[in-house]
Every structure is written in C-alpha cells, then in structure tokens.
Design a protein around this motif. Structure first.
Motif, mmCIF file in Angstrom:
data_model
loop_
_atom_site.group_PDB
_atom_site.id
_atom_site.type_symbol
_atom_site.label_atom_id
_atom_site.label_comp_id
_atom_site.label_asym_id
_atom_site.label_seq_id
_atom_site.Cartn_x
_atom_site.Cartn_y
_atom_site.Cartn_z
ATOM 1 N N ALA A 197 0.822 -1.215 0.000
ATOM 2 C CA ALA A 197 0.000 0.000 0.000
ATOM 3 C C ALA A 197 0.852 1.260 0.000
ATOM 4 C CB ALA A 197 -0.922 -0.010 1.212
ATOM 5 N N VAL A 198 1.933 1.267 0.784
ATOM 6 C CA VAL A 198 2.760 2.470 0.907
ATOM 7 C C VAL A 198 3.597 2.712 -0.344
ATOM 8 C CG1 VAL A 198 4.687 3.512 2.159
ATOM 9 C CG2 VAL A 198 2.824 2.421 3.424
ATOM 10 N N PHE A 199 4.226 1.664 -0.866
ATOM 11 C CA PHE A 199 5.246 1.871 -1.902
ATOM 12 C C PHE A 199 4.758 1.623 -3.324
ATOM 13 C CE2 PHE A 199 7.536 1.006 2.043
ATOM 14 C CZ PHE A 199 8.321 2.140 2.100
ATOM 15 N N GLY A 200 3.688 0.886 -3.494
ATOM 16 C CA GLY A 200 3.104 0.699 -4.815
ATOM 17 C C GLY A 200 4.119 0.334 -5.876
ATOM 18 N N PRO A 201 4.177 1.088 -6.984
ATOM 19 C CA PRO A 201 5.084 0.742 -8.080
ATOM 20 C C PRO A 201 6.565 0.911 -7.745
ATOM 21 C CG PRO A 201 4.028 2.852 -8.491
ATOM 22 C CD PRO A 201 3.338 2.260 -7.305
ATOM 23 N N ALA A 202 6.874 1.533 -6.620
ATOM 24 C CA ALA A 202 8.276 1.697 -6.217
ATOM 25 C C ALA A 202 8.770 0.529 -5.366
ATOM 26 C CB ALA A 202 8.451 3.003 -5.456
ATOM 27 N N ARG A 203 7.966 -0.520 -5.216
ATOM 28 C CA ARG A 203 8.324 -1.624 -4.312
ATOM 29 C C ARG A 203 9.667 -2.260 -4.648
ATOM 30 N NH1 ARG A 203 3.570 -5.718 -4.482
ATOM 31 N NH2 ARG A 203 3.385 -4.812 -6.556
ATOM 32 N N ALA A 204 10.014 -2.313 -5.925
ATOM 33 C CA ALA A 204 11.261 -2.978 -6.306
ATOM 34 C C ALA A 204 12.490 -2.268 -5.752
ATOM 35 C CB ALA A 204 11.365 -3.084 -7.828
ATOM 36 N N ASN A 205 12.346 -0.992 -5.390
ATOM 37 C CA ASN A 205 13.470 -0.225 -4.845
ATOM 38 C C ASN A 205 13.530 -0.264 -3.324
ATOM 39 O OD1 ASN A 205 13.890 0.462 -7.489
ATOM 40 N ND2 ASN A 205 13.642 2.662 -7.224
ATOM 41 N N VAL A 206 12.596 -0.953 -2.685
ATOM 42 C CA VAL A 206 12.494 -0.924 -1.229
ATOM 43 C C VAL A 206 13.447 -1.917 -0.587
ATOM 44 C CG1 VAL A 206 10.978 -1.387 0.736
ATOM 45 C CG2 VAL A 206 10.125 -0.080 -1.217
ATOM 46 N N LEU A 207 14.154 -1.431 0.419
ATOM 47 C CA LEU A 207 14.967 -2.268 1.292
ATOM 48 C C LEU A 207 14.252 -2.303 2.639
ATOM 49 C CD1 LEU A 207 17.631 -3.830 1.822
ATOM 50 C CD2 LEU A 207 18.653 -1.635 2.478
ATOM 51 N N ALA A 208 13.594 -3.402 2.934
ATOM 52 C CA ALA A 208 12.819 -3.520 4.166
ATOM 53 C C ALA A 208 13.761 -3.668 5.355
ATOM 54 C CB ALA A 208 11.887 -4.727 4.079
ATOM 55 N N SER A 209 13.519 -2.886 6.387
ATOM 56 C CA SER A 209 14.399 -2.873 7.557
ATOM 57 C C SER A 209 13.682 -3.432 8.774
ATOM 58 C CB SER A 209 14.863 -1.443 7.845
ATOM 59 O OG SER A 209 15.690 -1.400 8.986
ATOM 60 N N THR A 210 14.332 -4.371 9.423
ATOM 61 C CA THR A 210 13.805 -4.936 10.662
ATOM 62 C C THR A 210 14.940 -5.059 11.661
ATOM 63 O OG1 THR A 210 12.592 -6.790 11.651
ATOM 64 C CG2 THR A 210 14.154 -7.332 9.914
ATOM 65 N N SER A 211 14.628 -4.932 12.922
ATOM 66 C CA SER A 211 15.640 -5.103 13.971
ATOM 67 C C SER A 211 15.150 -6.119 14.992
ATOM 68 C CB SER A 211 15.959 -3.762 14.634
ATOM 69 O OG SER A 211 16.550 -2.867 13.714
ATOM 70 N N ARG A 212 14.220 -5.674 15.853
ATOM 71 C CA ARG A 212 13.757 -6.564 16.914
ATOM 72 C C ARG A 212 13.117 -7.836 16.381
ATOM 73 N NH1 ARG A 212 10.107 -2.447 20.010
ATOM 74 N NH2 ARG A 212 10.184 -1.492 17.944
ATOM 75 N N GLY A 213 12.474 -7.747 15.210
ATOM 76 C CA GLY A 213 11.832 -8.920 14.649
ATOM 77 C C GLY A 213 12.787 -10.075 14.442
ATOM 78 N N VAL A 214 14.063 -9.769 14.194
ATOM 79 C CA VAL A 214 15.082 -10.812 14.054
ATOM 80 C C VAL A 214 15.884 -10.967 15.339
ATOM 81 C CG1 VAL A 214 17.233 -11.430 12.868
ATOM 82 C CG2 VAL A 214 15.266 -10.603 11.545
#
Length: 298
Positions: free
Chosen positions: A254-271
């Motif tokens: 929903a947030v990134f739409g057509p720009a999704r391919a450029n997204v670097l998803a960041s997680t910390s506590r989840g891992v």
C-alpha cells in the motif's frame, strides 16, 4: 526547501556506486536489512551485561549470524555511543567485521548540519580512511536539502551512499514533513525531489541511484496524500517498521506501490529477539527475508 542536487564530484574508478552494489546485494540476498540495535533489554534477554563487553559480544554475533546472508546490516550508532569511547570502538570493530564479511553496512546516525560541520560528519563516515566509514549513512535534511551537499559529494567521490529522512512514522514527524512550503508542496515532497535531482544521472543510465530515502513502512496513506513520487526519486527506499512494528505485505504494497522494487525492508527486533544463538538468528532472518521478498518482489 528547494531541491539542490549535489555536484557529483570525482568518483573512484575502482568502486562501483553504492546504488549498484546495493541492487546487486538485494538481488543476491533479498530486499532485507537487519539492524543492530543493542537495547539494554535485548542485551539482558541474551544474557549479556549492558557494558562495552556485552555490546561487543552482541554485535559481533549478529555479524557472524547474518554476514553474507542479507543485503545490508544497519548498526544504530546511538546504542554504541551511549557507552562512550569504548562503545564507539565496538562500533568501529563491528563495521570492520561487516566489511570482512562482504556485507553492506548502513550506519544509522541521522546527521544533519551545515557547511564545515556537515563536511566534518562526511569525513567521519564517508571517507575511505575513516575508522567509522560505512557503505552508507542516514541523514536529516531539515536544515534544507542543500545543507547535505558536503555529504552527498563525499559519498559520490568514494562510491558510498546516503539515506535521507523523507517520511517517518513517528507521530511528531508529521508537523514538519507534512507541512506545506510556499509553493504548496509538502516538505517531504521537496526532500523526494532533492533525491531525484541527485539521482538523475544514475536513473538516466538505468541504474539505482545512491541517494536513498527513509520512508516508514507504516506511514499509511501519507505517500499518496502528499503526492510523493517515490518511483521518480530513483534511489533505494529504506523502510523501517517491518516486523516488530507491524508492517507486513499489505502495508508495504500500500505504501510503496510501483516503487516496491526499490524498497529495502528494515527490521531489527523482529530478528534480534530470536537470539542469542547464531542458528536461531539465521532462522528468524530467513523468515523475514522470505516475507520481504514475497511482499516486495512478487
């Protein structure tokens, strides 16, 4: 806040631009960045003391577990700095360990200043001979995008990158980021335009730019409401909020739409909450990477 592209400077011929290296890392290991956020509570959960020694054990174990397995690792400088010079020494060692592991390091420092002071920050984190040199750093543009020019020039000259705060999910951020300039455009949109101008040459060459943006994965409809053309920015989009903060596939789409391919998803506590064993950290990272891949590159 007028977008001011930084002069490209003279890039090193032996180092590909950060955008190209990040794109290759995302293709090889998936679009996931894992933070090293040694909160006191996490150290305790791992059975480690809240001391420089505990900090060192925590950080190097994360590098051991994840080095070569994710696109990037993002140490949060504040959790090292709180231990004073001994903590900063651990940060230097952690960055060196990531280089040794062949894993991109994004140092989360959120620096923002003007003139020679910004130049000093650029030298501290983006110069080849700097003890705290990282592959990329986070920057705050709220003294004007043009104030970032010394850092943008230094990054371009050494093949490094930056991630500029654009749209964050903390409640306080909206008062600045959603505000409208005299032209009627949102401040966040001005930041996006600045990144787009800086990435123009890379985009014309069909490459991922090295001036990225930080856009929270949980900002909801703000991207559309503020008319942020994230795809036009041409650089990577670092998206905090994945995992422990609640952003999953629907939110990312929903947030990134057509720009999704450029997204670097960041997680910390989840891992990191899966620690302290290397085996459990790797398993949690694998699950997070698979989820990010499914959400961003279906």
């Amino acid at each position: 806040m007028s977008p001011v592209p930084a002069p490209a400077g003279r890039a090193r011929r032996d180092v590909p631009p950060f955008g190209a290296r990040l794109a290759a890392a995302m293709d090889a290991n998936g679009p996931l960045c894992v933070g090293i956020d040694p909160h006191a509570a996490l150290l305790d959960a791992w059975g480690l003391p809240d001391t420089p020694a505990g900090l060192r054990e925590f950080s190097l174990r994360v590098v051991e577990a994840l080095g070569g397995r994710v696109a990037a690792v993002k140490p949060q400088s504040a959790f090292f700095e709180r231990h004073g010079s001994a903590g900063v020494a651990v940060l230097e060692e952690t960055l060196a360990a990531l280089r040794q592991a062949g894993t991109l390091a994004i140092l989360d420092v959120k620096r923002g200043d003007i003139g020679s002071t910004m130049g000093g920050y650029a030298q501290a984190y983006l110069a080849d001979d700097a003890p705290l040199a990282a592959d990329a750093i986070t920057l705050s543009p709220y003294l004007g995008f043009g104030s970032l020019t010394p850092a943008l020039q230094a990054a371009a000259a050494t093949g490094r990158g930056v991630f500029v705060l654009a749209l964050t999910s903390n409640p306080e951020g909206a008062a600045v980021q959603h505000a409208r300039t005299a032209s009627g455009r949102a401040v966040a949109a001005e930041v996006v335009a600045g990144a787009a101008a800086s990435n123009a040459a890379a985009r014309a060459a069909g490459e991922l730019g090295s001036v990225g943006l930080v856009v929270g994965a949980t900002v909801g409809d703000a991207v559309r409401e503020l008319d942020l053309d994230l795809l036009a920015a041409g650089g990577p989009l670092l998206a905090p909020g994945v995992g422990a903060q609640g952003a999953g596939a629907p939110e990312l789409q929903a947030v990134f739409g057509p720009a999704r391919a450029n997204v670097l998803a960041s997680t910390s506590r989840g891992v990191l909450k899966a620690g302290p064993t290397v085996k459990d950290l790797r398993a949690a990272c694998g699950r997070a990477a698979a989820a990010a891949e499914a959400a961003l590159r279906p």
